[in-house]
Design a protein around this motif. Structure first.
Motif, PDB file in Angstrom:
ATOM      1  N   TYR A 217      23.674  22.025  -8.105  1.00  0.00           N
ATOM      2  CA  TYR A 217      24.093  21.564  -9.424  1.00  0.00           C
ATOM      3  C   TYR A 217      22.903  21.492 -10.385  1.00  0.00           C
ATOM      4  CZ  TYR A 217      25.510  18.389 -13.125  1.00  0.00           C
ATOM      5  OH  TYR A 217      25.747  17.822 -14.354  1.00  0.00           O
ATOM      6  N   LEU A 218      21.756  20.997  -9.909  1.00  0.00           N
ATOM      7  CA  LEU A 218      20.561  20.946 -10.750  1.00  0.00           C
ATOM      8  C   LEU A 218      20.122  22.345 -11.164  1.00  0.00           C
ATOM      9  CD1 LEU A 218      18.337  18.212  -9.019  1.00  0.00           C
ATOM     10  CD2 LEU A 218      19.732  17.987 -11.083  1.00  0.00           C
ATOM     11  N   LEU A 219      20.212  23.291 -10.232  1.00  0.00           N
ATOM     12  CA  LEU A 219      19.855  24.673 -10.542  1.00  0.00           C
ATOM     13  C   LEU A 219      20.786  25.228 -11.626  1.00  0.00           C
ATOM     14  CD1 LEU A 219      18.165  27.226  -9.831  1.00  0.00           C
ATOM     15  CD2 LEU A 219      19.968  27.800  -8.197  1.00  0.00           C
ATOM     16  N   TYR A 220      22.061  24.958 -11.482  1.00  0.00           N
ATOM     17  CA  TYR A 220      23.057  25.383 -12.478  1.00  0.00           C
ATOM     18  C   TYR A 220      22.712  24.819 -13.854  1.00  0.00           C
ATOM     19  CZ  TYR A 220      27.327  24.035 -15.072  1.00  0.00           C
ATOM     20  OH  TYR A 220      28.250  23.752 -16.043  1.00  0.00           O
ATOM     21  N   GLN A 221      22.335  23.533 -13.910  1.00  0.00           N
ATOM     22  CA  GLN A 221      21.975  22.923 -15.192  1.00  0.00           C
ATOM     23  C   GLN A 221      20.776  23.623 -15.827  1.00  0.00           C
ATOM     24  OE1 GLN A 221      21.566  18.711 -13.943  1.00  0.00           O
ATOM     25  NE2 GLN A 221      23.106  18.263 -15.500  1.00  0.00           N
ATOM     26  N   ASP A 222      19.749  23.890 -15.015  1.00  0.00           N
ATOM     27  CA  ASP A 222      18.538  24.566 -15.515  1.00  0.00           C
ATOM     28  C   ASP A 222      18.852  25.956 -16.052  1.00  0.00           C
ATOM     29  OD1 ASP A 222      16.931  22.459 -14.953  1.00  0.00           O
ATOM     30  OD2 ASP A 222      15.694  23.482 -13.451  1.00  0.00           O
ATOM     31  N   GLU A 223      19.563  26.738 -15.246  1.00  0.00           N
ATOM     32  CA  GLU A 223      19.843  28.125 -15.617  1.00  0.00           C
ATOM     33  C   GLU A 223      20.758  28.186 -16.844  1.00  0.00           C
ATOM     34  OE1 GLU A 223      18.426  30.843 -14.108  1.00  0.00           O
ATOM     35  OE2 GLU A 223      17.238  29.306 -13.091  1.00  0.00           O
ATOM     36  N   LYS A 224      21.711  27.300 -16.917  1.00  0.00           N
ATOM     37  CA  LYS A 224      22.615  27.251 -18.067  1.00  0.00           C
ATOM     38  C   LYS A 224      21.836  26.942 -19.348  1.00  0.00           C
ATOM     39  CE  LYS A 224      26.588  24.550 -19.779  1.00  0.00           C
ATOM     40  NZ  LYS A 224      27.527  23.449 -19.453  1.00  0.00           N
ATOM     41  N   LYS A 225      20.922  25.979 -19.272  1.00  0.00           N
ATOM     42  CA  LYS A 225      20.133  25.582 -20.435  1.00  0.00           C
ATOM     43  C   LYS A 225      19.216  26.710 -20.906  1.00  0.00           C
ATOM     44  CE  LYS A 225      16.796  22.700 -19.704  1.00  0.00           C
ATOM     45  NZ  LYS A 225      16.063  21.457 -19.346  1.00  0.00           N
ATOM     46  N   ASN A 226      18.714  27.490 -19.954  1.00  0.00           N
ATOM     47  CA  ASN A 226      17.743  28.544 -20.285  1.00  0.00           C
ATOM     48  C   ASN A 226      18.374  29.889 -20.595  1.00  0.00           C
ATOM     49  OD1 ASN A 226      15.579  26.755 -19.920  1.00  0.00           O
ATOM     50  ND2 ASN A 226      15.537  27.149 -17.710  1.00  0.00           N
ATOM     51  N   ASN A 227      19.692  29.961 -20.526  1.00  0.00           N
ATOM     52  CA  ASN A 227      20.381  31.230 -20.778  1.00  0.00           C
ATOM     53  C   ASN A 227      21.193  31.138 -22.077  1.00  0.00           C
ATOM     54  OD1 ASN A 227      21.804  33.610 -20.759  1.00  0.00           O
ATOM     55  ND2 ASN A 227      22.879  33.233 -18.838  1.00  0.00           N
ATOM     56  N   PRO A 228      20.686  31.723 -23.168  1.00  0.00           N
ATOM     57  CA  PRO A 228      21.415  31.627 -24.450  1.00  0.00           C
ATOM     58  C   PRO A 228      22.758  32.346 -24.426  1.00  0.00           C
ATOM     59  CG  PRO A 228      19.574  33.164 -24.611  1.00  0.00           C
ATOM     60  CD  PRO A 228      19.444  32.485 -23.288  1.00  0.00           C
ATOM     61  N   ASN A 229      22.949  33.243 -23.462  1.00  0.00           N
ATOM     62  CA  ASN A 229      24.205  33.988 -23.354  1.00  0.00           C
ATOM     63  C   ASN A 229      25.099  33.493 -22.216  1.00  0.00           C
ATOM     64  OD1 ASN A 229      23.445  35.828 -25.487  1.00  0.00           O
ATOM     65  ND2 ASN A 229      22.033  36.779 -24.009  1.00  0.00           N
ATOM     66  N   HIS A 230      24.874  32.262 -21.804  1.00  0.00           N
ATOM     67  CA  HIS A 230      25.637  31.687 -20.692  1.00  0.00           C
ATOM     68  C   HIS A 230      27.142  31.785 -20.958  1.00  0.00           C
ATOM     69  CE1 HIS A 230      26.773  28.732 -17.581  1.00  0.00           C
ATOM     70  NE2 HIS A 230      27.582  28.229 -18.501  1.00  0.00           N
ATOM     71  N   ASN A 231      27.888  32.272 -19.948  1.00  0.00           N
ATOM     72  CA  ASN A 231      29.345  32.372 -20.111  1.00  0.00           C
ATOM     73  C   ASN A 231      30.140  31.674 -19.005  1.00  0.00           C
ATOM     74  OD1 ASN A 231      29.357  34.106 -17.851  1.00  0.00           O
ATOM     75  ND2 ASN A 231      29.183  35.931 -19.135  1.00  0.00           N
ATOM     76  N   GLY A 232      29.452  31.086 -18.051  1.00  0.00           N
ATOM     77  CA  GLY A 232      30.131  30.337 -17.003  1.00  0.00           C
ATOM     78  C   GLY A 232      30.513  31.135 -15.770  1.00  0.00           C
ATOM     79  N   GLU A 233      30.292  32.450 -15.815  1.00  0.00           N
ATOM     80  CA  GLU A 233      30.655  33.302 -14.676  1.00  0.00           C
ATOM     81  C   GLU A 233      29.431  33.835 -13.936  1.00  0.00           C
ATOM     82  OE1 GLU A 233      33.712  33.553 -13.571  1.00  0.00           O
ATOM     83  OE2 GLU A 233      34.335  32.246 -15.215  1.00  0.00           O
ATOM     84  N   GLU A 234      28.241  33.489 -14.406  1.00  0.00           N
ATOM     85  CA  GLU A 234      27.030  33.932 -13.732  1.00  0.00           C
ATOM     86  C   GLU A 234      26.973  33.355 -12.317  1.00  0.00           C
ATOM     87  OE1 GLU A 234      26.156  33.520 -18.164  1.00  0.00           O
ATOM     88  OE2 GLU A 234      27.046  32.251 -16.597  1.00  0.00           O
ATOM     89  N   SER A 235      26.261  34.028 -11.444  1.00  0.00           N
ATOM     90  CA  SER A 235      26.232  33.610 -10.039  1.00  0.00           C
ATOM     91  C   SER A 235      25.665  32.212  -9.850  1.00  0.00           C
ATOM     92  CB  SER A 235      25.436  34.626  -9.204  1.00  0.00           C
ATOM     93  OG  SER A 235      24.121  34.768  -9.713  1.00  0.00           O
ATOM     94  N   TYR A 236      24.764  31.771 -10.747  1.00  0.00           N
ATOM     95  CA  TYR A 236      24.179  30.437 -10.589  1.00  0.00           C
ATOM     96  C   TYR A 236      25.184  29.318 -10.855  1.00  0.00           C
ATOM     97  CZ  TYR A 236      23.604  30.736 -15.733  1.00  0.00           C
ATOM     98  OH  TYR A 236      23.825  30.888 -17.079  1.00  0.00           O
ATOM     99  N   ASN A 237      26.357  29.673 -11.403  1.00  0.00           N
ATOM    100  CA  ASN A 237      27.400  28.681 -11.629  1.00  0.00           C
ATOM    101  C   ASN A 237      28.109  28.258 -10.342  1.00  0.00           C
ATOM    102  OD1 ASN A 237      27.899  28.432 -14.756  1.00  0.00           O
ATOM    103  ND2 ASN A 237      27.521  30.591 -14.355  1.00  0.00           N
ATOM    104  N   PHE A 238      27.771  28.890  -9.227  1.00  0.00           N
ATOM    105  CA  PHE A 238      28.484  28.672  -7.974  1.00  0.00           C
ATOM    106  C   PHE A 238      27.507  28.476  -6.824  1.00  0.00           C
ATOM    107  CE2 PHE A 238      30.974  31.272 -10.850  1.00  0.00           C
ATOM    108  CZ  PHE A 238      32.201  30.621 -10.853  1.00  0.00           C
ATOM    109  N   PHE A 239      27.995  27.897  -5.746  1.00  0.00           N
ATOM    110  CA  PHE A 239      27.202  27.754  -4.525  1.00  0.00           C
ATOM    111  C   PHE A 239      28.123  27.973  -3.331  1.00  0.00           C
ATOM    112  CE2 PHE A 239      28.753  23.623  -5.813  1.00  0.00           C
ATOM    113  CZ  PHE A 239      29.071  22.931  -4.661  1.00  0.00           C
ATOM    114  N   MET A 240      27.543  28.403  -2.211  1.00  0.00           N
ATOM    115  CA  MET A 240      28.347  28.797  -1.058  1.00  0.00           C
ATOM    116  C   MET A 240      28.883  27.572  -0.316  1.00  0.00           C
ATOM    117  SD  MET A 240      27.470  31.534   1.973  1.00  0.00           S
ATOM    118  CE  MET A 240      26.084  30.611   2.656  1.00  0.00           C
TER     119      MET A 240
END
Length: 412
Positions: A217-240
């Motif tokens: 979840y912390l990784l998702y927060q970081d990547e979302k904040k740093n991605n101006p084109n975030h759309n919610g479907e990137e792989s970092y939005n999920f975990f196994m």
């Protein structure tokens, strides 16, 4: 509603999957780890312990980079191969006791964790969360799924059973005599059917893997904040995750061993204990608690049964009902002076798969002064505690199945 998605798993080839699969790194002794790496070049332990090849104990970010390098080498050497189509994976474990666990490996939503659709029942340590987040950011993969549990679902169960009638992608047995099976579901219609059933679920629960969930979840927060084109479907939005029905979970207790009586004599301790428990000396006959709020105690060569005097203890929340919390609030903290269950070196834990004889031998050999046994928590208790936003004391549950690393890998 719970969101799960298929993914293109990176998996060992069928011929060597049993050699690659490994228990979590920390579960091995140093001698066990070195023995396995000495004689098995395919073990996933070579990836998570990259300093082995240099005969050094490498830590921190340097280790993370080397983990990434070892992982890429396994891919380059054909040890790991990535599936061509996004898939869900039916996974079954049959342990040496004949217990069976069947569920689905999928990628679950970090946003569901944020929205409390994926609920937790244990506290996590912030420093461990951040450390593992940094690890994930560098290595770029999940190698061991978080264990989630969901309400039994007839449709999902039927799909799992039908899938298991087919030839398995994997079938292998580990040295602990657990047999593992994996089937791939890449049919889009069936995948959609499974996803729709999970969309109907308002809540699913973490059974094991709280720190890995929090770190993802912390990784998702970081990547979302740093991605101006975030759309919610990137792989970092999920975990196994490995999702299994609640009826498949096996929950054991953790029993407690204490090194001293906090300066009390045996008689002084028993007198204090008598004010809140009915105490019966069982002599050398092991007592096994059969219901909540009953405990076994082993002290000075004798077993005792302890029955809570309920008039002396108020139960206002689901947590108050939990035996691990009850033991802490009535004995460990007020009488034996143990305030920090996570860090106090006077207490140790023995999972309930071991019989009470383990507690007896640990006390008899002088390593500990007293031991306590209890009944395991139920899934209903775990869910109630999570639903109330509360957290259980450390080492309250030992939950099966225990998963292996390196069988399916989720890249992000």
């Amino acid at each position: 509603m719970a969101k799960i998605i298929p993914f293109k798993a990176v998996r060992p080839t069928r011929a060597i999957v049993g050699l690659v699969a490994a228990r979590p790194y920390q579960s091995y002794t140093v001698e066990e780890r070195e023995s396995r790496m000495d004689y098995n070049p395919y073990s996933f332990l070579h990836i998570v312990n990259p300093g082995y090849k240099y005969h050094q104990d490498i830590k921190g970010k340097e280790r993370y980079k080397l983990v990434r390098n070892r992982y890429l080498e396994f891919k380059e050497d054909g040890v790991f191969v990535q599936d061509e189509k996004p898939s869900l994976y039916v996974y079954k474990i049959v342990n040496r006791l004949g217990q069976e666990f069947s569920g689905i490996i999928a990628a679950s939503s970090a946003e569901d964790y944020e929205k409390n659709i994926i609920k937790k029942h244990e506290d996590t340590i912030a420093t461990r969360e951040k450390t593992f987040k940094s690890y994930l950011k560098t290595v770029g993969f999940n190698a061991e799924p978080v264990l989630l549990t969901y309400p039994d679902n007839e449709t999902v169960s039927s799909i799992i059973k039908e899938t298991q009638k087919k030839h398995a992608e994997f079938e292998f047995t580990m040295t602990y005599r657990d047999t593992h099976y994996l089937w791939k579901i890449d049919n889009e219609e069936i995948i959609s059917q499974i996803q729709n059933e999970f969309k109907k679920m308002n809540t699913i629960y973490i059974a094991d893997g709280h720190h890995r969930s929090a770190s993802s979840y912390l990784l998702y927060q970081d990547e979302k904040k740093n991605n101006p084109n975030h759309n919610g479907e990137e792989s970092y939005n999920f975990f196994m995750t490995y999702l299994i029905p609640e009826s498949d979970l096996v929950i054991h207790e953790f029993n407690r061993l204490i090194k001293d009586l906090n300066g009390l004599t045996k008689e002084e301790f028993l007198i204090q204990l008598d004010s809140i428990y009915r105490i019966e000396n069982r002599g050398n006959i092991p007592y096994i608690p059969s219901k909540s709020h009953h405990f076994c105690m082993y002290l000075d060569g004798e077993f005792y049964s302890l029955y809570l005097r309920k008039a002396r203890y108020k139960m206002n929340t689901a947590l108050d009902e939990l035996d691990a919390e009850l033991l802490y609030k009535t004995i460990l903290q007020p009488i034996l002076g143990i305030n920090d269950l996570r860090h106090d070196n006077r207490i140790e834990y023995v999972n309930g798969r071991h019989e009470m004889i383990t507690i007896k031998s640990s006390v008899d050999n002088g390593d500990f002064k007293i031991g306590f046994g209890m009944c395991p928590a139920t899934i209903e208790q775990i869910k109630s505690i999570a639903d109330e936003g509360l957290t259980m004391p450390p080492k309250s549950t030992y939950i099966l199945p225990k998963l292996r690393s390196g069988i399916t890998i989720y890249e992000f």
